[in-house]
Motif scaffolding. Structure first.
Motif, PDB file in Angstrom:
ATOM      1  N   VAL A 145      19.821  15.719  23.920  1.00 11.86           N
ATOM      2  CA  VAL A 145      21.108  15.584  24.604  1.00 11.86           C
ATOM      3  C   VAL A 145      22.263  16.188  23.813  1.00 11.86           C
ATOM      4  O   VAL A 145      23.113  16.873  24.380  1.00 11.86           O
ATOM      5  N   ILE A 170      22.646  19.873  24.264  1.00 12.28           N
ATOM      6  CA  ILE A 170      23.225  20.198  25.570  1.00 12.28           C
ATOM      7  C   ILE A 170      24.736  19.952  25.550  1.00 12.28           C
ATOM      8  O   ILE A 170      25.521  20.767  26.051  1.00 12.28           O
ATOM      9  N   ALA A 183      15.101  12.642  21.021  1.00 17.98           N
ATOM     10  CA  ALA A 183      15.783  12.442  22.304  1.00 17.98           C
ATOM     11  C   ALA A 183      17.274  12.736  22.173  1.00 17.98           C
ATOM     12  O   ALA A 183      17.843  13.482  22.972  1.00 17.98           O
ATOM     13  N   VAL A 184      17.914  12.156  21.155  1.00 19.75           N
ATOM     14  CA  VAL A 184      19.371  12.288  21.043  1.00 19.75           C
ATOM     15  C   VAL A 184      19.749  13.590  20.349  1.00 19.75           C
ATOM     16  O   VAL A 184      20.547  14.381  20.859  1.00 19.75           O
ATOM     17  N   PHE A 222      11.641   9.505  17.153  1.00 13.83           N
ATOM     18  CA  PHE A 222      11.802   9.463  18.612  1.00 13.83           C
ATOM     19  C   PHE A 222      13.285   9.583  18.979  1.00 13.83           C
ATOM     20  O   PHE A 222      13.678  10.378  19.849  1.00 13.83           O
ATOM     21  N   THR A 223      14.117   8.812  18.283  1.00 15.71           N
ATOM     22  CA  THR A 223      15.546   8.874  18.559  1.00 15.71           C
ATOM     23  C   THR A 223      16.095  10.258  18.265  1.00 15.71           C
ATOM     24  O   THR A 223      16.884  10.809  19.033  1.00 15.71           O
ATOM     25  N   MET A 230       0.843  -1.198   0.000  1.00 18.24           N
ATOM     26  CA  MET A 230       0.000   0.000   0.000  1.00 18.24           C
ATOM     27  C   MET A 230       0.880   1.250   0.000  1.00 18.24           C
ATOM     28  O   MET A 230       1.718   1.421   0.871  1.00 18.24           O
ATOM     29  N   ILE A 231       0.710   2.088  -1.010  1.00 22.48           N
ATOM     30  CA  ILE A 231       1.404   3.379  -0.977  1.00 22.48           C
ATOM     31  C   ILE A 231       0.543   4.340  -0.180  1.00 22.48           C
ATOM     32  O   ILE A 231      -0.658   4.466  -0.421  1.00 22.48           O
ATOM     33  N   LEU A 232       1.173   4.985   0.806  1.00 22.11           N
ATOM     34  CA  LEU A 232       0.383   5.820   1.700  1.00 22.11           C
ATOM     35  C   LEU A 232      -0.070   7.079   0.993  1.00 22.11           C
ATOM     36  O   LEU A 232       0.642   7.643   0.174  1.00 22.11           O
ATOM     37  N   ASP A 252       9.974   5.575  15.056  1.00 21.84           N
ATOM     38  CA  ASP A 252      11.118   5.200  15.898  1.00 21.84           C
ATOM     39  C   ASP A 252      12.311   6.119  15.662  1.00 21.84           C
ATOM     40  O   ASP A 252      12.970   6.560  16.608  1.00 21.84           O
ATOM     41  N   GLU A 254       6.578  12.755   9.827  1.00 20.30           N
ATOM     42  CA  GLU A 254       5.731  12.886   8.651  1.00 20.30           C
ATOM     43  C   GLU A 254       5.915  11.698   7.721  1.00 20.30           C
ATOM     44  O   GLU A 254       4.966  11.241   7.089  1.00 20.30           O
ATOM     45  N   MET A 255       7.150  11.173   7.645  1.00 19.69           N
ATOM     46  CA  MET A 255       7.402  10.006   6.792  1.00 19.69           C
ATOM     47  C   MET A 255       7.059   8.701   7.505  1.00 19.69           C
ATOM     48  O   MET A 255       7.422   7.619   7.055  1.00 19.69           O
ATOM     49  N   LEU A 256       6.377   8.810   8.669  1.00 21.63           N
ATOM     50  CA  LEU A 256       5.909   7.662   9.448  1.00 21.63           C
ATOM     51  C   LEU A 256       7.025   6.787   9.998  1.00 21.63           C
ATOM     52  O   LEU A 256       6.815   5.627  10.317  1.00 21.63           O
TER      53      LEU A 256
END
Lengths: 87, 249
Positions: free
Chosen positions: A69, A72, A64-65, A60-61, A1-3, A57, A52-54
């Motif tokens: 961090v 900082i 956070a990274v 999220f990285t 399936m193409i989104l 994960d 946006e490109m779904l």
């Protein structure tokens, strides 16, 4: 399936120029602390693009990274060396 | 020289943008990347590992060996910064670098941090524990845990934070995480399967092989998180204090 990404192109129009502006600004700003903060903003925009490109994960990285961090760590380093870049 | 660099950059950039045309469409199911291994993963991952999050299943199970060494890379990076920057008392007398001084303390900042840190740490634990069911996992959860300690050091001061999370425990935990990861693999070897073949744990724990995959991934993620947390805070502590762990930013 193409989104079906017909709804998402407006985000692209908004985000991609901002990513490019942030990338150029991070390179050209002479003040290292400012450059570190702009790098953080760049990371956050990239995080939005990953979402946006779904690729949740990766996003999220990146949030956070990249935006958290490493900004900082760059700031902590920039405050300890000479603040102005010569070039 | 500068003009030449600019010219080269422009030419290379134009070439890259031109070659983007040849890349497959975004999300195209017939592109080479999604015809070789990906269909196998997408179709069989739940039957083979009982983990619904494909990313974590590939990262921690199919490519567990890679991820182990990614953790070792984080561990080595932390140790390198520690070796280069950490100054002991004796060496400290010779070098004295000017450090940014902080003036007073901000009660609003401190109370906000006090409100923020506990939910942050709980969220980090949730991210680690649910890494194989929802986005997230050891790396992200570990970074958030480490960031909560950095926030404490930023809003109060580094010394107060180091009382709670000592440098010796930083080193201990950064090694412990890698040890947990490798240890889970070695136990698989001892139980007669391949390194990091989590199915070996099934008889030992009294669960099915599928559940053993899921639990093995959770154990490995916990190891990654412990290392990443300790290393992130250690990086901050060394970089922000210039190596003497006296005062932060």
């Amino acid at each position: 399936m193409i989104l079906d990404n017909t709804i998402l192109w407006q985000f692209d129009v908004l985000l991609l120029p901002m990513v490019i502006i942030c990338a150029l600004a991070a390179l050209t700003i002479k003040d290292l602390v400012g450059a570190a903060i702009v790098t953080g903003a760049y990371s956050f925009l990239m995080c939005l693009l990953w979402t946006e490109m779904l690729a949740v994960d990766v996003a999220f990285t990146e949030a956070a990274v990249g935006a958290g961090v490493s900004t900082i760590l760059l700031l902590a380093t920039a405050l300890h060396i000479k603040r102005k870049a010569k070039d | 020289m500068k003009r030449l660099t600019l010219l080269l950059t422009l030419i290379l950039g134009a070439y890259l943008i031109w070659s983007v045309e040849d890349l497959p469409e975004w999300g195209d199911p017939t592109s080479p990347a999604s015809t070789y291994l990906s269909p196998h993963y997408i179709e069989n991952i739940v039957e083979e590992t009982s983990v619904p999050n494909l990313v974590t299943a590939i990262l921690a199970d199919y490519r567990g060996y890679d991820t182990m060494f990614e953790t070792v890379v984080v561990f080595c990076a932390g140790l390198t910064v520690l070796t280069i920057l950490r100054r002991t008392e004796r060496k400290n007398k010779k070098v004295s670098t000017p450090r940014p001084q902080r003036e007073g303390s901000d009660i609003i900042l401190q109370n906000t941090a006090r409100l923020l840190i506990p939910p942050m740490q709980l969220f980090a634990l949730y991210v680690i524990a649910h890494g194989h069911h929802s986005p997230g996992g050891g790396f992200q959860g570990g970074v958030i845990l480490g960031a909560s300690f950095i926030l404490l050091a930023l809003s109060y001061d580094l010394k107060k934070t180091l009382k709670r999370f000592k440098e010796s425990s930083m080193l201990f935990y950064s090694g412990l995480g890698v040890l947990i990861y490798a240890g889970i693999g070695v136990v698989c070897l001892l139980l007669g399967k391949n390194f990091l073949a989590y199915a070996a744990w099934s008889n030992f724990l009294g669960i099915t092989e599928l559940e053993a995959h899921s639990h093995g991934m959770l154990g490995v993620e916990i190891g990654v998180a412990i290392t990443v947390m300790a290393i992130m805070f250690s990086l901050y502590a060394d970089l922000a204090s210039g190596g003497d762990l006296d005062e932060g930013l």
